[in-house]
Write an enzyme that holds these catalytic residues in place. Structure first.
Site, PDB file in Angstrom:
ATOM      1  N   LYS A  22      56.061   5.699 -18.604  1.00 19.63           N
ATOM      2  CA  LYS A  22      56.958   6.132 -17.506  1.00 19.63           C
ATOM      3  C   LYS A  22      57.222   7.635 -17.617  1.00 19.63           C
ATOM      4  CE  LYS A  22      61.590   5.625 -17.999  1.00 19.63           C
ATOM      5  NZ  LYS A  22      62.431   6.816 -17.809  1.00 19.63           N
ATOM      6  N   ASN A  23      57.567   8.090 -18.827  1.00 20.63           N
ATOM      7  CA  ASN A  23      57.990   9.484 -18.985  1.00 20.63           C
ATOM      8  C   ASN A  23      56.834  10.476 -18.998  1.00 20.63           C
ATOM      9  OD1 ASN A  23      60.581   8.594 -18.934  1.00 20.63           O
ATOM     10  ND2 ASN A  23      60.934   8.778 -21.126  1.00 20.63           N
ATOM     11  N   ARG A  92      67.357  10.798 -12.472  1.00 22.72           N
ATOM     12  CA  ARG A  92      67.573  12.196 -12.869  1.00 22.72           C
ATOM     13  C   ARG A  92      66.261  12.961 -12.966  1.00 22.72           C
ATOM     14  NH1 ARG A  92      70.777  13.987 -15.338  1.00 22.72           N
ATOM     15  NH2 ARG A  92      69.380  15.048 -16.760  1.00 22.72           N
ATOM     16  N   CYS A 116      74.750  10.450 -16.588  1.00 23.00           N
ATOM     17  CA  CYS A 116      74.362   9.041 -16.565  1.00 23.00           C
ATOM     18  C   CYS A 116      75.091   8.372 -17.724  1.00 23.00           C
ATOM     19  CB  CYS A 116      72.852   8.896 -16.661  1.00 23.00           C
ATOM     20  SG  CYS A 116      72.235   9.169 -18.298  1.00 23.00           S
ATOM     21  N   ARG A 121      74.095  15.185 -19.603  1.00 25.93           N
ATOM     22  CA  ARG A 121      72.701  15.531 -19.305  1.00 25.93           C
ATOM     23  C   ARG A 121      72.600  16.708 -18.333  1.00 25.93           C
ATOM     24  NH1 ARG A 121      69.201  10.381 -18.967  1.00 25.93           N
ATOM     25  NH2 ARG A 121      67.582  11.868 -19.513  1.00 25.93           N
ATOM     26  N   ASP A 305      64.960   7.161 -27.708  1.00 26.20           N
ATOM     27  CA  ASP A 305      64.725   6.047 -26.780  1.00 26.20           C
ATOM     28  C   ASP A 305      64.428   4.738 -27.484  1.00 26.20           C
ATOM     29  OD1 ASP A 305      63.036   8.038 -24.215  1.00 26.20           O
ATOM     30  OD2 ASP A 305      65.129   7.845 -24.828  1.00 26.20           O
ATOM     31  N   ILE A 327      70.798  13.190 -30.213  1.00 24.90           N
ATOM     32  CA  ILE A 327      70.320  13.776 -28.961  1.00 24.90           C
ATOM     33  C   ILE A 327      71.334  13.638 -27.840  1.00 24.90           C
ATOM     34  CG2 ILE A 327      68.450  13.779 -27.243  1.00 24.90           C
ATOM     35  CD1 ILE A 327      67.433  14.558 -30.006  1.00 24.90           C
ATOM     36  N   ARG A 397      63.466  -0.254 -14.592  1.00 17.95           N
ATOM     37  CA  ARG A 397      63.129   1.161 -14.400  1.00 17.95           C
ATOM     38  C   ARG A 397      61.976   1.555 -15.315  1.00 17.95           C
ATOM     39  NH1 ARG A 397      68.042   5.220 -14.302  1.00 17.95           N
ATOM     40  NH2 ARG A 397      66.174   6.482 -14.078  1.00 17.95           N
TER      41      ARG A 397
HETATM   42  C1  EPZ Z   1      63.713  12.996 -21.503  1.00 16.32           C
HETATM   43  O1  EPZ Z   1      64.955  13.228 -20.866  1.00 16.32           O
HETATM   44  C2  EPZ Z   1      63.391  11.539 -21.254  1.00 16.32           C
HETATM   45  N1  EPZ Z   1      63.254  11.306 -19.818  1.00 16.32           N
HETATM   46  C3  EPZ Z   1      64.491  10.667 -21.847  1.00 16.32           C
HETATM   47  O2  EPZ Z   1      64.094   9.308 -21.664  1.00 16.32           O
HETATM   48  C4  EPZ Z   1      64.594  10.957 -23.339  1.00 16.32           C
HETATM   49  O3  EPZ Z   1      65.642  10.200 -23.890  1.00 16.32           O
HETATM   50  C5  EPZ Z   1      64.858  12.450 -23.563  1.00 16.32           C
HETATM   51  O4  EPZ Z   1      63.816  13.227 -22.912  1.00 16.32           O
HETATM   52  C6  EPZ Z   1      64.879  12.820 -25.039  1.00 16.32           C
HETATM   53  O5  EPZ Z   1      63.665  12.476 -25.622  1.00 16.32           O
HETATM   54  C7  EPZ Z   1      62.109  11.681 -19.202  1.00 16.32           C
HETATM   55  O6  EPZ Z   1      61.198  12.224 -19.807  1.00 16.32           O
HETATM   56  C8  EPZ Z   1      62.017  11.389 -17.727  1.00 16.32           C
HETATM   57  P1  EPZ Z   1      66.142  16.461 -22.797  1.00 16.32           P
HETATM   58  P2  EPZ Z   1      65.474  14.749 -20.662  1.00 16.32           P
HETATM   59  O7  EPZ Z   1      66.206  17.527 -21.756  1.00 16.32           O
HETATM   60  O8  EPZ Z   1      64.329  15.658 -20.468  1.00 16.32           O
HETATM   61  C9  EPZ Z   1      70.301  18.562 -23.643  1.00 16.32           C
HETATM   62  C10 EPZ Z   1      64.379   7.064 -21.091  1.00 16.32           C
HETATM   63  O9  EPZ Z   1      65.080   6.184 -21.599  1.00 16.32           O
HETATM   64  N2  EPZ Z   1      69.980  19.405 -22.486  1.00 16.32           N
HETATM   65  O10 EPZ Z   1      65.022  16.475 -23.774  1.00 16.32           O
HETATM   66  O11 EPZ Z   1      66.539  14.716 -19.622  1.00 16.32           O
HETATM   67  C11 EPZ Z   1      70.521  17.110 -23.242  1.00 16.32           C
HETATM   68  O12 EPZ Z   1      71.850  16.900 -22.845  1.00 16.32           O
HETATM   69  C12 EPZ Z   1      64.947   8.456 -20.877  1.00 16.32           C
HETATM   70  O13 EPZ Z   1      63.181   6.911 -20.729  1.00 16.32           O
HETATM   71  C13 EPZ Z   1      70.883  20.398 -22.110  1.00 16.32           C
HETATM   72  O14 EPZ Z   1      71.938  20.570 -22.718  1.00 16.32           O
HETATM   73  O15 EPZ Z   1      66.141  15.039 -22.070  1.00 16.32           O
HETATM   74  C14 EPZ Z   1      70.180  16.382 -24.517  1.00 16.32           C
HETATM   75  O16 EPZ Z   1      71.299  16.413 -25.382  1.00 16.32           O
HETATM   76  C15 EPZ Z   1      66.413   8.519 -21.259  1.00 16.32           C
HETATM   77  N3  EPZ Z   1      70.568  21.188 -21.041  1.00 16.32           N
HETATM   78  C16 EPZ Z   1      69.067  17.229 -25.135  1.00 16.32           C
HETATM   79  O17 EPZ Z   1      69.162  18.520 -24.511  1.00 16.32           O
HETATM   80  C17 EPZ Z   1      69.391  21.037 -20.342  1.00 16.32           C
HETATM   81  O18 EPZ Z   1      69.151  21.810 -19.391  1.00 16.32           O
HETATM   82  C18 EPZ Z   1      67.658  16.699 -24.917  1.00 16.32           C
HETATM   83  O19 EPZ Z   1      67.543  16.416 -23.549  1.00 16.32           O
HETATM   84  C19 EPZ Z   1      68.499  20.022 -20.735  1.00 16.32           C
HETATM   85  C20 EPZ Z   1      68.807  19.225 -21.824  1.00 16.32           C
END
Ligand code: EPZ
Length: 418
Positions: A22-23, A92, A116, A121, A305, A327, A397
């Site tokens: 998916k991701n 998202r 969420c 996020r 995840d 995370i 999802r």
């Molecule tokens: C991706 O989300 C995945 N989703 C998530 O999978 C996964 O849990 C996550 O990466 C971490 O591996 C997709 O790829 C579609 P991040 P993403 O930006 O990109 C902070 C699932 O279950 N952050 O790597 O949104 C954030 O809050 C989903 O399939 C900021 O502060 O995650 C988090 O603490 C859930 N500002 C950390 O960084 C930003 O602009 C990592 O988030 C962006 C992120």
């Protein structure tokens, strides 16, 4: 809404095929916005989230067709540059259209994704990086309006933490930008590498795949891509953990063990027997599941995840396990539900202390987010008695044909109207 009914206590036997990730599929589909023409993406799972992003692309003017697991997408005519709140609020990852729309069209208006269940996020890293690349951004009415009058320019971007979709958005913005973009502290998840492969197949010049520094030389033009989605490592990990909880012997086909280094090491430490080949994994459960500690980390560390699913397994271990989530700030929504099934878990800040019990009991529980619902499935398969999981749209999802796959492994699982 639908619910899942699981009659637990049955060992799992047989083999199933893992679906495309998916991701990975979500950024690959978004990247088709970069260039007009027919793009072909193989091994795309048919999930709620992949259907959502295709509806979003249609709303922008794209056309697509699905033949089995192969998607063909044509973004020749983009007659709308706004990703509406109605669509973005359900997923998202819709924010992934911002980078490619800005790169190709010079403007975009995307609804800010709300938070969420698992955390606020924010997308500040995405917006700061695009600003550094020359975009003018306005945040108003819950939307980000982005504009660049003479195209994006390369810049050096350094993420505070390695954001997965942040890295993906900037990769897509950079391939058509003027000059060189360097992304430091880039995410190294395999899904980012899959996107790099697609962009390179379009003619992009990208160095540093799988490292924490990506260097992109902007191209004048690109061409439509053909790419294959990598197997879903989180789906793979979920089924491995399910065997650890419910018992039995299972072979997972069409997966990539190399994408799960931390999980395989941890599962072997619990005593699970795991045999890997290039594209399959055999797993069988020992009599005892030893307790282990985990701490979620960016790739190649233990994936956040899979934290909820592993907690369900540790609820049945022979000792104490400390699970630390680094995370996301609120990714323990599954704890209360697991405790309803007899699990003994204490939350202490961003750690959960799990004391293994002999047996979990079936109960009525509620899914709160995608991976929390997977955790409840793992627990339900192992529990004595019947577990009813409501709100399973969360599950749909990210897990293709989960009921059919579990039934193929001998589980007593069915879906009913709630
Ligand atoms: C991706 O989300 C995945 N989703 C998530 O999978 C996964 O849990 C996550 O990466 C971490 O591996 C997709 O790829 C579609 P991040 P993403 O930006 O990109 C902070 C699932 O279950 N952050 O790597 O949104 C954030 O809050 C989903 O399939 C900021 O502060 O995650 C988090 O603490 C859930 N500002 C950390 O960084 C930003 O602009 C990592 O988030 C962006 C992120």
């Amino acid at each position: 809404m639908d619910k899942l009914i699981i009659e637990g206590g049955r060992k799992l036997h047989g083999e199933i095929r893992i679906s495309g990730a998916k991701n990975a599929a979500l950024p690959l589909i978004a990247a088709t916005l970069l260039i007009p023409g027919w793009h072909v993406i193989h091994n795309v799972p048919d999930l709620r989230d992949t259907r959502t992003i295709l509806v979003l692309l249609e709303s922008l003017g794209a056309i697509w067709k699905r033949e089995g697991e192969t998607l063909s997408i044509n973004t020749e005519t983009l007659n709308n540059l706004e990703a509406s709140y109605d669509l973005v609020k359900t997923m998202r990852a819709s924010i992934l259209v911002l980078g490619p729309l800005l790169a190709r069209m010079g403007k975009a208006r995307v609804s800010l994704p709300g938070g969420c269940a698992i955390g606020a996020r924010p997308i500040d890293f995405h917006l700061q990086a695009l600003t550094k690349m020359g975009a003018d951004l306005d945040l108003e009415d819950g939307y980000v309006s982005a504009f660049t009058d003479d195209g994006l320019s390369g810049a050096t971007i350094c993420f505070d933490v390695p954001s997965v979709t942040g890295t993906e958005n900037i990769l897509m913005a950079a391939v058509l930008a003027k000059g060189v973009t360097v992304i430091k502290n880039a995410a190294r998840e395999p899904e980012v590498g899959n996107l790099v492969d697609m962009l390179i197949s379009m003619g992009a010049d990208i160095a540093g795949r799988d490292t924490d520094q990506l260097t992109i030389h902007g191209a004048k033009s690109l061409m439509p891509a053909e790419v294959t989605t990598i197997p879903d490592r989180i789906e793979t990990g979920t089924y491995l953990i399910a065997v650890g909880a419910a018992g039995g012997e299972v072979t997972l086909k069409n997966c990539n063990p190399a994408h799960l280094p931390a999980l395989l090491e941890k599962l072997r430490a619990t005593g699970l027997i795991i045999k890997e080949s290039v594209n399959s994994i055999f797993v069988s459960k020992p009599s005892i599941v030893h307790s282990i500690d985990i701490k979620t980390q960016p790739y190649p560390g233990f994936p956040t995840d899979l934290q909820a699913q592993l907690m369900a397994l540790m609820s049945l271990s022979n000792g104490l396990s400390v699970i630390t989530e680094t995370i996301f700030e609120n990714r323990f929504m599954h704890v209360a539900e697991l405790k309803r099934m007899g699990a003994e878990i204490q939350i202490n800040g961003n750690s959960a202390i799990v004391k293994g019990v002999k047996q979990l009991r079936g109960a009525q529980v509620m899914a709160t987010d995608l991976r929390a619902s997977a955790s409840l499935v793992v627990a339900g398969l192992a529990a004595k008695g019947v577990t009813e999981i409501s709100r399973i749209y969360h599950l749909e999802r990210g897990y293709e044909n989960m009921v059919e796959k579990l039934q193929a492994l001998g589980a007593r699982v069915s879906k009913e109207k709630d």
